[in-house]
Design a protein around this motif. Structure first.
Motif, mmCIF file in Angstrom:
data_model
loop_
_atom_site.group_PDB
_atom_site.id
_atom_site.type_symbol
_atom_site.label_atom_id
_atom_site.label_comp_id
_atom_site.label_asym_id
_atom_site.label_seq_id
_atom_site.Cartn_x
_atom_site.Cartn_y
_atom_site.Cartn_z
ATOM 1 N N ARG A 21 42.217 -7.639 -4.214
ATOM 2 C CA ARG A 21 42.104 -8.551 -5.361
ATOM 3 C C ARG A 21 41.203 -9.743 -5.023
ATOM 4 N NH1 ARG A 21 47.037 -8.904 -6.422
ATOM 5 N NH2 ARG A 21 47.114 -7.828 -8.438
ATOM 6 N N GLN A 22 41.429 -10.344 -3.867
ATOM 7 C CA GLN A 22 40.661 -11.533 -3.503
ATOM 8 C C GLN A 22 39.193 -11.211 -3.255
ATOM 9 O OE1 GLN A 22 42.508 -14.081 -0.558
ATOM 10 N NE2 GLN A 22 44.533 -13.864 -1.467
ATOM 11 N N LEU A 23 38.915 -10.068 -2.640
ATOM 12 C CA LEU A 23 37.517 -9.697 -2.415
ATOM 13 C C LEU A 23 36.856 -9.255 -3.720
ATOM 14 C CD1 LEU A 23 37.791 -7.942 1.040
ATOM 15 C CD2 LEU A 23 36.506 -10.014 0.519
ATOM 16 N N GLY A 24 37.624 -8.632 -4.600
ATOM 17 C CA GLY A 24 37.101 -8.299 -5.917
ATOM 18 C C GLY A 24 36.678 -9.554 -6.661
ATOM 19 N N ALA A 25 37.476 -10.607 -6.516
ATOM 20 C CA ALA A 25 37.157 -11.873 -7.178
ATOM 21 C C ALA A 25 35.893 -12.509 -6.606
ATOM 22 C CB ALA A 25 38.333 -12.837 -7.048
ATOM 23 N N LEU A 26 35.541 -12.148 -5.374
ATOM 24 C CA LEU A 26 34.317 -12.667 -4.759
ATOM 25 C C LEU A 26 33.091 -11.814 -5.078
ATOM 26 C CD1 LEU A 26 35.637 -13.714 -1.226
ATOM 27 C CD2 LEU A 26 35.010 -15.215 -3.121
ATOM 28 N N GLN A 46 45.290 -1.268 -11.984
ATOM 29 C CA GLN A 46 45.798 -2.633 -12.158
ATOM 30 C C GLN A 46 44.700 -3.652 -11.892
ATOM 31 O OE1 GLN A 46 49.190 -3.526 -9.629
ATOM 32 N NE2 GLN A 46 48.721 -5.718 -9.639
ATOM 33 N N LEU A 47 43.968 -3.480 -10.801
ATOM 34 C CA LEU A 47 42.910 -4.434 -10.462
ATOM 35 C C LEU A 47 41.709 -4.320 -11.392
ATOM 36 C CD1 LEU A 47 42.949 -4.422 -6.553
ATOM 37 C CD2 LEU A 47 44.093 -5.986 -8.135
ATOM 38 N N ARG A 48 41.399 -3.108 -11.835
ATOM 39 C CA ARG A 48 40.303 -2.958 -12.807
ATOM 40 C C ARG A 48 40.640 -3.685 -14.101
ATOM 41 N NH1 ARG A 48 39.514 2.332 -10.551
ATOM 42 N NH2 ARG A 48 40.997 3.201 -12.044
ATOM 43 N N ASN A 49 41.907 -3.628 -14.491
ATOM 44 C CA ASN A 49 42.332 -4.328 -15.692
ATOM 45 C C ASN A 49 42.201 -5.843 -15.550
ATOM 46 O OD1 ASN A 49 42.965 -1.971 -17.059
ATOM 47 N ND2 ASN A 49 45.130 -2.008 -16.486
ATOM 48 N N GLU A 50 42.161 -6.316 -14.310
ATOM 49 C CA GLU A 50 41.953 -7.746 -14.061
ATOM 50 C C GLU A 50 40.475 -8.103 -13.993
ATOM 51 O OE1 GLU A 50 44.246 -8.966 -10.632
ATOM 52 O OE2 GLU A 50 46.000 -7.831 -11.290
#
Length: 241
Positions: A21-26, A46-50
């Motif tokens: 999640r944190q690396l996706g946000a970067l 779940q993470l794709r939905n974010e």
């Protein structure tokens, strides 16, 4: 082709999932590695939905065939890998005194925690080198620090789990070996101690959150070419080997 890619093994839950999640946000494209493809698919969705760029990757770090198949897929999709995070790990059976822990149980722990990390790193090395600069993070543990475990004043002194503790000490030694070899290739290799984190490992008794645990891993994963190599870190401070 996306600019940054990362593979995280054992990423379908807990610290691995939060690291994704944190690396996706970067802005990283995250290959969410999971031995169980169904659980991995749920976590990836779940993470794709974010709003993150997440791709599920079936990978059993104890299997040559599985790891090679995973490398082939990443190679065909991206052609490189900027970051590898060897997060997959197991505790083993119920903690017991060293003299009573079965050798077969210890061997099983090493197969995932040590040999799995070696297998994945060796297999993905050509893709890491292709990135020009890359980071490898071994998710270790303070229980692998011989300095801490031999210090009667340290909080971990009384935690004497032969298989798990020694596997993380061995993983730290693996970190040093890879760091020395790969320095000239522009690949940095470090170990991260996530701290005593509330996860399934400890029936969620840890005092740190997965967000706190992942932050130190992400810090190492996101280092540029001037960053450290061959070190062992808790958050951003070095831990004694």
């Amino acid at each position: 082709m996306t600019s940054k890619t990362v593979l995280i093994t054992g990423a379908n839950k807990s610290i691995g999932l939060e690291t994704a999640r944190q690396l996706g946000a970067l802005g990283y494209r995250v290959w969410l590695g999971s031995r169980d493809i169904e659980r991995g698919s749920v976590a990836a969705a779940q993470l794709r939905n974010e709003g993150y760029d997440i791709r599920v990757l079936a990978i059993d770090v104890t299997s040559d065939e599985s790891v090679q198949a995973a490398e082939s897929l990443v190679r065909s999709e991206d052609g490189k890998l900027n970051v590898l995070i060897n997060n997959a790990g197991i505790l083993g059976g119920q903690p017991t005194v060293p003299s009573q822990q079965p050798v077969d149980e210890i061997r099983e722990v090493y197969e995932t925690n040590v040999f799995g990390a070696i297998r994945v790193t060796q297999t993905f090395l050509p893709l890491l080198k292709a990135a020009g600069h890359a980071n490898v993070v071994m998710v270790s543990s303070g229980l692998g620090s011989l300095g801490w475990l031999s210090d009667p004043t340290n909080q971990f002194f009384g935690v004497n789990i032969l298989g798990y503790n020694s596997s993380k000490s061995a993983l730290n030694a693996v970190t040093v070996s890879f760091a020395k070899e790969l320095a000239e290739a522009g690949v940095k290799v470090n170990s991260a101690d996530p701290g005593y984190t509330a996860t399934d490992f400890n029936d969620h008794s840890g005092y740190r959150t997965v967000e706190q645990a992942a932050a130190g891993i992400v810090w190492l994963a996101n280092q540029d070419s001037s960053g450290p190599t061959g070190g062992f870190y808790f958050e951003q401070s070095q831990v004694p080997w």
